[in-house]
Design an enzyme around this catalytic site. Structure first.
Site, mmCIF file in Angstrom:
data_model
loop_
_atom_site.group_PDB
_atom_site.id
_atom_site.type_symbol
_atom_site.label_atom_id
_atom_site.label_comp_id
_atom_site.label_asym_id
_atom_site.label_seq_id
_atom_site.Cartn_x
_atom_site.Cartn_y
_atom_site.Cartn_z
ATOM 1 N N GLU B 320 0.867 -1.202 0.000
ATOM 2 C CA GLU B 320 0.000 0.000 0.000
ATOM 3 C C GLU B 320 0.892 1.238 0.000
ATOM 4 O O GLU B 320 0.726 2.146 0.822
ATOM 5 C CB GLU B 320 -0.913 -0.028 1.228
ATOM 6 C CG GLU B 320 -1.720 -1.327 1.322
ATOM 7 C CD GLU B 320 -2.553 -1.448 2.599
ATOM 8 O OE1 GLU B 320 -2.042 -1.051 3.661
ATOM 9 O OE2 GLU B 320 -3.693 -1.916 2.530
ATOM 10 N N CYS B 416 -10.505 0.006 7.815
ATOM 11 C CA CYS B 416 -9.925 1.294 8.191
ATOM 12 C C CYS B 416 -10.601 2.463 7.505
ATOM 13 O O CYS B 416 -10.772 3.516 8.111
ATOM 14 C CB CYS B 416 -8.413 1.303 7.953
ATOM 15 S SG CYS B 416 -7.913 1.265 6.246
#
Lengths: 655, 655
Positions: B320, B416
């Site tokens: 990421e 998240c």
């Protein structure tokens, strides 16, 4: 090269071509000795192989543990096959003696029942034939069988042929539809085509029938991969991508459906082409219309929807696999060298099954571009992966490129590509002609002396020329007595105005048959001469509008060679170069490492980026960027990355 | 929203903006209740959360095992923080009562020494603080502290603030440079900014000093991640990508060097921006020139070399993470919603440290494009990943796209983004203004009523307008008595001819200061009115020539909104559409799901592909493909993928 005509249709082929002799010399003098050192772990800094030691341990000549990939044995088999072709081309008693010793060693490692596989013999004797999906047991058998056939054809020695026949006989006992036999088939195809070759040299139909069994069992329900998975308690050999993915993802092995029910190439590209080479061979021997149809359908899908202009296939790294129709990214392409080698084998089988220049066009494209790009001019460095666009600065940072190498590598832990290159280049003579129904199809234009087996007797064809650089190919017919035959000359799909003469008399070259060949049927006399010209002006190639990665770009081809631009000639930021397709594409003679090669010059415009590093990422209502006229230098794709690390592009922005 | 001025500089902000009220309503009425159900596992078909149950087990109220990600607690903390903002904006006794109960539960799960973390309390009590690199223990602490600060500011209740102070005190005992203390710091930054916020509300310098400790220990040698790795016997929590990669790849956590020695944004994008928000906050409190310089350097790198036009960052899925300068692929982009949220937090801290419109420009870009794209108009579907180009046909086949979803998803196992969206949108009022040195910087144009704390007393600013759709913003000043102040109006970088009047008298809007604001310094009177016009004609955006993925393409922006083309309006094969940049870009009013939104029409040409499926992949010396004139419809990027699956592109080929 001496071969039995039932194996390759030819009695003798000698390569005289300067382009290919250089490669064959490289294979004989560099690749085979280098690989021998690799197999024996005598190369510093290379990843260990242990392949010969594995056989010594299995033969009881050495103490130790198996080491390496589960398919490590296949490296030895592929080396032996390459040695066989090399001995055909260049007899070498010392090399033959080494090979004979290896064959003896294999014989000693063979189990009394015929079984040969060092991993299972040494490391997991109780697990034999319990996981044919994942464990490459039949794959290694296939390569050994191919080596046995090739070594016999090259040397007339039967020792390895006997070993592989005994092994194949054992496999024929283990697998089949009789009670107690296994209904399995390999996760990685290879044995299908190997058994067909074994059938050709032995004429023993048990081998072609076993190949047929493996091909026809594939994809049947209930699925054998699941059956054996349950039977052994749901264990998986490969845990790298999570549990049992190779077993569960049936598409990966082209085992999701019977091959005659498949219409799209899917999964691991090498597996697919190896399988299809076997299917096409079987279809020819069995006269199976259903399998012929399947071969044609899948061939069309691969070559009309999923093939790069370089003749490479398998556009993604994950699973070394096909993606979907028209999904051909240039920079993240996997496009393994071995996949193009397998595509050539598939094409060669299709040429014998269903003669059509389309198969040879693809064969030539894959051969002169991806396959040759796989090996450096020094014979010691190799590409596994063959992208059509490389931007080295990003490779170390963006993991979508983690499989991409900007320069050729010395050797690989999984060493499939170098020995595959060695055996293809060594046997390239087998791909020049197809003889079928008293017709000699010329598929590759490689200078050679070939004796071809026709119904009226043998004909020797002397092919001369300087392909792929020069456009004239001369054939001289040699024979004891005149004979009636059809010589069919392929007109490559890139060639628009072929010219042809026979004994200095023009022949209507526009009469290209629907199979893509110019057929010359006549009573051939000794010393008849055919001169074929395939004009090689540089060609602008445009993509199908469904190829979204190539839109507004062009590629340049000359003869069979696809060209590319490299940073070494054209500076950085190749994405800022726009080729002016209305300008002339000029051929020039290369120098230095390009000596003897033709390079191409083109007019282009460079988008100005001199201040780019200090400019913002995005500008609002700015003018179109300024451009400066410049000249592009294009080099053959197969010769890229011989000058260190740099950007490269096949598809070039069009002005 | 009630906040202490030391925490946010403002005494009261009420959003009156129709655009944002609609989102805040969605958060309050849909997202927070939906997320509450998720935390309690009462949503059918969603991945289990178990987050509340984990606290019940830790509190001894329930039997069972910990379940979920190791950072599962943070979902509860982020939910509480979002609830706090929602209660500020819309008091709701029932919701407050639920939150109070959750806070009580957290209190009961708190250990006598102050420790709070259900994973380690329930599942691995002996492993506390043994793996701060991988185990998110300090990250979860950070989110809980942020919730404590927000809940106190919103409700004036001290229960959660007391819990987090006790926890922070405990952490302050465990970590530090005294004998017996640990020299560690979190693998995933978050606590750095949380401690700064805790310092702001408590004025307890132990908390800012602890934040400073974590920031300054980062990247020191010998490396703490290695020390604790050896100390615990070389165990690794995350085994998904092979052993201990998260520990060994120090760049991933921005721990390869002290932050003041870093010049390029690298590694996990969310970690980077969370860290930098903390560093910038600390630099302001500490007046640290060295940290200010580091913040500026890294800000410049992120926003001038590694940011998409949508304000998104982190261009690759693996890790990421950031890639390298100018490597911004549009289709394989990861560009997590949370990373843009963190970028906004970093920007907001920079605005307070180093006022400059550049920070607010980026903040606005990230907010109106990537962040809002993260949430569907129904408030129940979310994008984690925000590509700038989607070709759905290939997503299922090519693994380079395996992180890409063509439509928003219901919920995530690693949840998240949705709660992060909830807390950002809920607290959006905190991002409108910065007050520093008696100057009110207007950063976002969001209609609101804000009471701002100046040296001469409070000023209330009534901001009105219909941003981002309409170009006029009105400010009315309200105050008890005249006061001297500087109101600084940001001129967005996309705006070329702002107009300004004060009490209906023109003001020279061209006097933009070097900080990017128009500064109006005067003695302000009650009812003074500023009218700012930021003309919103559609803008053609061109890429820096180093952005190879965008070359020969343009993007369209209007006001802060980046637009895109979708298949729903423009048909398939968006790569075959070429926008005529010389033609007029017309604004039209949207309808249906676009009611109230402005769409854009543009003239384009479509490359003919009607027979493409039956044509070969490559054609030789063919003409340039024919094109047909057509009209493009562009929709705001944030509203894409609200009409099912289809192609989408932000960067459009330019004719």
């Amino acid at each position: 090269m001496k071969t039995d005509h039932t194996e390759s249709q030819f009695t003798h082929i000698a390569i005289t071509d300067s382009f290919w002799m250089q490669y064959q010399k490289l294979i004989t003098e560099v690749v085979i000795p280098y690989q021998w050192c690799a197999l024996n772990d005598t190369i510093d800094d290379a990843e260990p192989s242990h392949a010969i030691d594995n056989f010594k341990i299995a033969a009881g000549q050495m103490q130790g543990e198996f080491y390496g990939m589960i398919f490590q044995d296949s490296d030895v088999a592929k080396w032996l096959e390459a040695v066989a072709y090399s001995l055909s081309n260049h007899p070498d008693p010392q090399l033959e003696s080494i090979a004979d010793d290896v064959i003896d060693l294999i014989g000693k490692a063979q189990q009394p029942n015929g079984y040969v596989n060092t991993y299972f013999t040494v490391k997991a004797p109780s697990e034999k034939w319990t996981n044919v999906c994942e464990c490459h047991e039949l794959y290694c058998a296939g390569h050994l069988i191919e080596a046995g056939v090739a070594y016999y054809c090259a040397t007339e020695k039967t020792r390895l042929l006997d070993i592989v026949c005994k092994f194949a006989d054992h496999i024929n006992e283990v697998f089949g539809k009789k009670p107690g036999q296994l209904l399995g088939y390999p996760g990685h195809p290879e044995i299908e085509q190997a058994l067909m070759r074994l059938y050709e040299v032995t004429q023993d139909t048990r081998y072609s029938q076993l190949s047929q069994f493996f091909i026809e069992q594939r994809g049947q329900q209930p699925h054998y991969y699941d059956i054996e998975y349950e039977r052994r308690g749901q264990t998986s050999y490969w845990q790298t991508h999570g549990s049992a993915w190779m077993i569960k993802d049936k598409n990966y092995s082209q085992a999701h459906a019977p091959i005659t029910k498949q219409s799209t190439a899917t999964g691991h590209a090498v597996r697919f082409v190896y399988l299809m080479a076997g299917v096409a061979h079987l279809a020819r021997i069995n006269h199976s219309q259903e399998k012929l149809t399947a071969c044609r359908t899948l061939w069309q899908n691969v070559t009309n929807k999923q093939m790069y202009i370089t003749g490479s296939i398998g556009s993604q790294s994950q699973g070394e696999a096909f993606s979907c129709d028209y999904d051909l990214p240039n920079d993240t392409a996997y496009t393994e060298t071995c996949a193009s080698i397998g595509l050539i084998m598939f094409a060669n089988q299709m040429l014998q099954l269903d003669p059509n220049s389309n198969y040879a066009d693809v064969m030539e494209r894959a051969l002169y571009n991806t396959v040759l790009a796989g090996i450096a001019l020094d014979g010691k460095h190799f590409f596994y992966v063959n992208p059509l666009e490389v931007y080295p600065k990003a490779i170390a940072y963006n993991h979508i490129y983690e499989h991409v190498k900007p320069i050729r590598q010395q050797w690989f832990g999984c060493a499939c590509c170098p020995p595959n290159l060695a055996r293809l280049i060594g046997s390239i003579g087998n791909y020049i002609y197809t003889v079928k129904d008293n017709t000699i199809y010329t598929n590759l234009y490689i200078a050679s002396e070939s004796t071809l087996y026709l119904s009226d007797g043998n004909m020797t064809l002397l092919q001369k020329g300087n392909y792929p650089w020069q456009d004239t190919i001369t054939f001289t017919v040699k024979m004891a007595q005149p004979c009636q035959a059809d010589i069919a000359l392929r007109v490559p799909n890139w060639c628009q105005q072929p010219q042809l003469s026979i004994n200095q008399t023009g022949f209507a070259a526009e009469n290209i048959a629907s199979d893509g060949y110019i057929h010359i049927k006549r009573q051939w006399q000794n010393d008849d001469e055919i001169i074929l010209q395939l004009p090689m002006q540089p060609i602008l190639v445009r993509p199908n509008p469904l190829l979204r990665h190539d839109m507004r770009k062009v590629a340049i081809q000359r003869g069979p060679l696809v060209y590319c631009i490299e940073q070494a000639d054209n500076g950085e930021e190749l994405h800022n170069l726009l080729l002016d397709s209305s300008s002339e594409l000029k051929c020039i003679a290369g120098s230095g490492i390009f000596a003897g090669k033709t390079l191409i010059k083109a007019t282009a415009y460079r988008i100005d980026s001199i201040h780019a590093h200090s400019q913002p990422l995005y500008s609002f209502n700015s003018e179109k960027p300024a451009m400066t006229k410049c000249e592009l230098t294009l080099v053959p794709y197969f010769s890229w990355a011989n000058r260190g690390e740099g950007e490269m592009r096949v598809w070039i922005n069009e002005l």
